[in-house]
Design a protein around this motif. Structure first.
Motif, PDB file in Angstrom:
ATOM      1  N   PHE A  63      33.560  61.852 -30.494  1.00  0.00           N
ATOM      2  CA  PHE A  63      32.531  60.811 -30.422  1.00  0.00           C
ATOM      3  C   PHE A  63      33.028  59.508 -31.060  1.00  0.00           C
ATOM      4  CE2 PHE A  63      28.568  63.815 -30.356  1.00  0.00           C
ATOM      5  CZ  PHE A  63      28.979  64.312 -29.131  1.00  0.00           C
ATOM      6  N   ILE A  64      33.659  59.625 -32.211  1.00  0.00           N
ATOM      7  CA  ILE A  64      34.131  58.428 -32.911  1.00  0.00           C
ATOM      8  C   ILE A  64      35.265  57.759 -32.134  1.00  0.00           C
ATOM      9  CG2 ILE A  64      35.256  57.580 -35.011  1.00  0.00           C
ATOM     10  CD1 ILE A  64      33.612  59.776 -36.484  1.00  0.00           C
ATOM     11  N   ILE A  65      36.148  58.548 -31.568  1.00  0.00           N
ATOM     12  CA  ILE A  65      37.239  57.985 -30.765  1.00  0.00           C
ATOM     13  C   ILE A  65      36.669  57.232 -29.564  1.00  0.00           C
ATOM     14  CG2 ILE A  65      39.168  58.582 -29.231  1.00  0.00           C
ATOM     15  CD1 ILE A  65      39.879  60.800 -31.313  1.00  0.00           C
ATOM     16  N   GLU A  66      35.715  57.827 -28.867  1.00  0.00           N
ATOM     17  CA  GLU A  66      35.102  57.160 -27.711  1.00  0.00           C
ATOM     18  C   GLU A  66      34.353  55.899 -28.135  1.00  0.00           C
ATOM     19  OE1 GLU A  66      35.451  57.576 -24.359  1.00  0.00           O
ATOM     20  OE2 GLU A  66      37.045  58.846 -25.143  1.00  0.00           O
ATOM     21  N   PHE A  67      33.630  55.980 -29.235  1.00  0.00           N
ATOM     22  CA  PHE A  67      32.903  54.824 -29.777  1.00  0.00           C
ATOM     23  C   PHE A  67      33.891  53.697 -30.058  1.00  0.00           C
ATOM     24  CE2 PHE A  67      29.073  53.801 -32.668  1.00  0.00           C
ATOM     25  CZ  PHE A  67      29.399  52.452 -32.761  1.00  0.00           C
ATOM     26  N   ALA A  68      34.973  54.013 -30.779  1.00  0.00           N
ATOM     27  CA  ALA A  68      35.963  53.000 -31.153  1.00  0.00           C
ATOM     28  C   ALA A  68      36.630  52.388 -29.920  1.00  0.00           C
ATOM     29  CB  ALA A  68      37.011  53.611 -32.087  1.00  0.00           C
ATOM     30  N   ARG A  69      36.952  53.202 -28.945  1.00  0.00           N
ATOM     31  CA  ARG A  69      37.561  52.671 -27.714  1.00  0.00           C
ATOM     32  C   ARG A  69      36.589  51.746 -26.987  1.00  0.00           C
ATOM     33  NH1 ARG A  69      40.259  58.296 -25.734  1.00  0.00           N
ATOM     34  NH2 ARG A  69      42.181  58.093 -26.926  1.00  0.00           N
ATOM     35  N   ALA A  70      35.323  52.118 -26.952  1.00  0.00           N
ATOM     36  CA  ALA A  70      34.317  51.324 -26.244  1.00  0.00           C
ATOM     37  C   ALA A  70      34.119  49.949 -26.873  1.00  0.00           C
ATOM     38  CB  ALA A  70      32.992  52.068 -26.184  1.00  0.00           C
ATOM     39  N   VAL A  71      34.373  49.827 -28.176  1.00  0.00           N
ATOM     40  CA  VAL A  71      34.216  48.529 -28.846  1.00  0.00           C
ATOM     41  C   VAL A  71      35.573  47.899 -29.184  1.00  0.00           C
ATOM     42  CG1 VAL A  71      31.901  49.034 -29.718  1.00  0.00           C
ATOM     43  CG2 VAL A  71      33.878  49.573 -31.144  1.00  0.00           C
ATOM     44  N   ASP A  72      36.615  48.359 -28.492  1.00  0.00           N
ATOM     45  CA  ASP A  72      37.961  47.758 -28.562  1.00  0.00           C
ATOM     46  C   ASP A  72      38.582  47.742 -29.954  1.00  0.00           C
ATOM     47  OD1 ASP A  72      37.797  47.241 -25.821  1.00  0.00           O
ATOM     48  OD2 ASP A  72      36.855  45.295 -26.166  1.00  0.00           O
ATOM     49  N   ILE A  73      38.462  48.842 -30.665  1.00  0.00           N
ATOM     50  CA  ILE A  73      39.094  48.951 -31.982  1.00  0.00           C
ATOM     51  C   ILE A  73      40.460  49.586 -31.800  1.00  0.00           C
ATOM     52  CG2 ILE A  73      38.972  50.084 -34.239  1.00  0.00           C
ATOM     53  CD1 ILE A  73      35.932  49.854 -34.021  1.00  0.00           C
ATOM     54  N   ARG A  74      41.444  49.003 -32.471  1.00  0.00           N
ATOM     55  CA  ARG A  74      42.794  49.559 -32.419  1.00  0.00           C
ATOM     56  C   ARG A  74      42.834  50.855 -33.227  1.00  0.00           C
ATOM     57  NH1 ARG A  74      43.867  43.940 -33.681  1.00  0.00           N
ATOM     58  NH2 ARG A  74      44.458  42.912 -31.765  1.00  0.00           N
ATOM     59  N   ASN A  75      43.708  51.755 -32.850  1.00  0.00           N
ATOM     60  CA  ASN A  75      43.935  53.025 -33.554  1.00  0.00           C
ATOM     61  C   ASN A  75      42.664  53.866 -33.712  1.00  0.00           C
ATOM     62  OD1 ASN A  75      46.659  52.312 -33.924  1.00  0.00           O
ATOM     63  ND2 ASN A  75      46.114  51.106 -35.722  1.00  0.00           N
ATOM     64  N   PRO A  76      41.974  54.189 -32.613  1.00  0.00           N
ATOM     65  CA  PRO A  76      40.731  54.953 -32.744  1.00  0.00           C
ATOM     66  C   PRO A  76      40.930  56.349 -33.341  1.00  0.00           C
ATOM     67  CG  PRO A  76      41.331  54.709 -30.436  1.00  0.00           C
ATOM     68  CD  PRO A  76      42.266  53.858 -31.226  1.00  0.00           C
ATOM     69  N   GLU A  77      42.098  56.962 -33.095  1.00  0.00           N
ATOM     70  CA  GLU A  77      42.345  58.300 -33.641  1.00  0.00           C
ATOM     71  C   GLU A  77      42.433  58.258 -35.170  1.00  0.00           C
ATOM     72  OE1 GLU A  77      44.169  56.982 -31.139  1.00  0.00           O
ATOM     73  OE2 GLU A  77      43.594  58.244 -29.439  1.00  0.00           O
ATOM     74  N   GLU A  78      43.082  57.223 -35.693  1.00  0.00           N
ATOM     75  CA  GLU A  78      43.189  57.082 -37.142  1.00  0.00           C
ATOM     76  C   GLU A  78      41.823  56.805 -37.765  1.00  0.00           C
ATOM     77  OE1 GLU A  78      46.401  54.603 -38.607  1.00  0.00           O
ATOM     78  OE2 GLU A  78      47.432  54.906 -36.691  1.00  0.00           O
ATOM     79  N   LEU A  79      41.026  55.999 -37.075  1.00  0.00           N
ATOM     80  CA  LEU A  79      39.685  55.702 -37.570  1.00  0.00           C
ATOM     81  C   LEU A  79      38.849  56.982 -37.616  1.00  0.00           C
ATOM     82  CD1 LEU A  79      37.995  53.174 -38.432  1.00  0.00           C
ATOM     83  CD2 LEU A  79      36.976  53.313 -36.164  1.00  0.00           C
ATOM     84  N   ALA A  80      38.970  57.811 -36.576  1.00  0.00           N
ATOM     85  CA  ALA A  80      38.224  59.077 -36.536  1.00  0.00           C
ATOM     86  C   ALA A  80      38.676  60.003 -37.672  1.00  0.00           C
ATOM     87  CB  ALA A  80      38.407  59.763 -35.185  1.00  0.00           C
ATOM     88  N   ALA A  81      39.977  60.076 -37.896  1.00  0.00           N
ATOM     89  CA  ALA A  81      40.489  60.923 -38.978  1.00  0.00           C
ATOM     90  C   ALA A  81      39.960  60.450 -40.330  1.00  0.00           C
ATOM     91  CB  ALA A  81      42.011  60.925 -38.972  1.00  0.00           C
ATOM     92  N   ARG A  82      39.909  59.159 -40.486  1.00  0.00           N
ATOM     93  CA  ARG A  82      39.402  58.602 -41.744  1.00  0.00           C
ATOM     94  C   ARG A  82      37.911  58.882 -41.923  1.00  0.00           C
ATOM     95  NH1 ARG A  82      39.962  52.440 -43.274  1.00  0.00           N
ATOM     96  NH2 ARG A  82      38.472  52.507 -44.936  1.00  0.00           N
ATOM     97  N   TYR A  83      37.155  58.730 -40.846  1.00  0.00           N
ATOM     98  CA  TYR A  83      35.712  59.020 -40.905  1.00  0.00           C
ATOM     99  C   TYR A  83      35.489  60.486 -41.266  1.00  0.00           C
ATOM    100  CZ  TYR A  83      30.758  58.535 -39.623  1.00  0.00           C
ATOM    101  OH  TYR A  83      29.387  58.479 -39.635  1.00  0.00           O
ATOM    102  N   LEU A  84      36.279  61.369 -40.661  1.00  0.00           N
ATOM    103  CA  LEU A  84      36.140  62.800 -40.956  1.00  0.00           C
ATOM    104  C   LEU A  84      36.532  63.126 -42.395  1.00  0.00           C
ATOM    105  CD1 LEU A  84      37.392  64.320 -37.592  1.00  0.00           C
ATOM    106  CD2 LEU A  84      35.043  64.234 -38.440  1.00  0.00           C
TER     107      LEU A  84
END
Length: 181
Positions: free
Chosen positions: A150-171
């Motif tokens: 969900f976080i990866i898709e959210f980040a991609r939809a709002v054009d954030i770089r490195n969505p996988e890293e953002l998801a790992a950090r959120y988790l």
């Protein structure tokens, strides 16, 4: 007020939604030159008013896109994140004074002028989950395996770089929250 970029903004500048600042500036300069006064490309195709209208649309498109890039390229700590730089891991701590990931995602969504309903339709994720992610209501979130996607898709939809890293950090923040409970 300048809202977030629209699909036609990207089409007007002939770039994709994943374009970086440099690529956006080059496209803007190229389109501005194409429609400049006396340009051979527009000399016999349009009158002066039409040319100026297109130049105004190019200007607004550039402003919307560059604003979204600069806002979303700023990480949750408020510092610019380079495209190839890792987002540093942090532990859950409500008193760090740093912008949390949920509000960062919300800010990027709002900068694009996107509502939760639009984001939900685009990502096919229930708006209640998206809202819980933004508000960091951890007790209302699904299992981590789903939340990561969900976080990866959210980040991609709002054009954030490195969505996988953002998801790992959120988790990792979610894990810290669970340990503190």
């Amino acid at each position: 007020m300048i809202n977030g970029p629209k699909p036609e903004d990207y089409n007007l500048l002939a770039i994709g939604p994943d374009a970086d600042t440099e690529e956006t500036q080059r496209a803007y300069q190229r389109m501005k030159a194409l429609y400049s006064e006396g340009s051979l490309a527009t000399y016999s195709l349009m009158n002066e008013d039409e040319r100026k209208e297109i130049l105004d649309r190019i200007e607004m498109a550039y402003l919307r896109i560059s604003r979204a890039i600069s806002r979303c390229a700023t990480g949750p700590q408020g510092t610019a994140q380079e495209a190839d730089r890792s987002i540093p891991p942090v532990n859950y701590d409500g008193d760090t004074g740093q912008e949390a990931i949920g509000p960062f995602l919300k800010r990027c969504r709002e900068d694009l002028g996107m509502t939760l309903k639009e984001l939900s339709k685009r990502t096919r994720i229930r708006s209640t989950y998206l809202e819980s992610i933004e508000e960091e209501r951890f007790e209302h979130l699904p299992a981590p395996v789903y939340l990561r996607g969900f976080i990866i898709e959210f980040a991609r939809a709002v054009d954030i770089r490195n969505p996988e890293e953002l998801a790992a950090r959120y988790l990792s923040i979610l894990e810290g929250y669970k340990q503190d409970k």
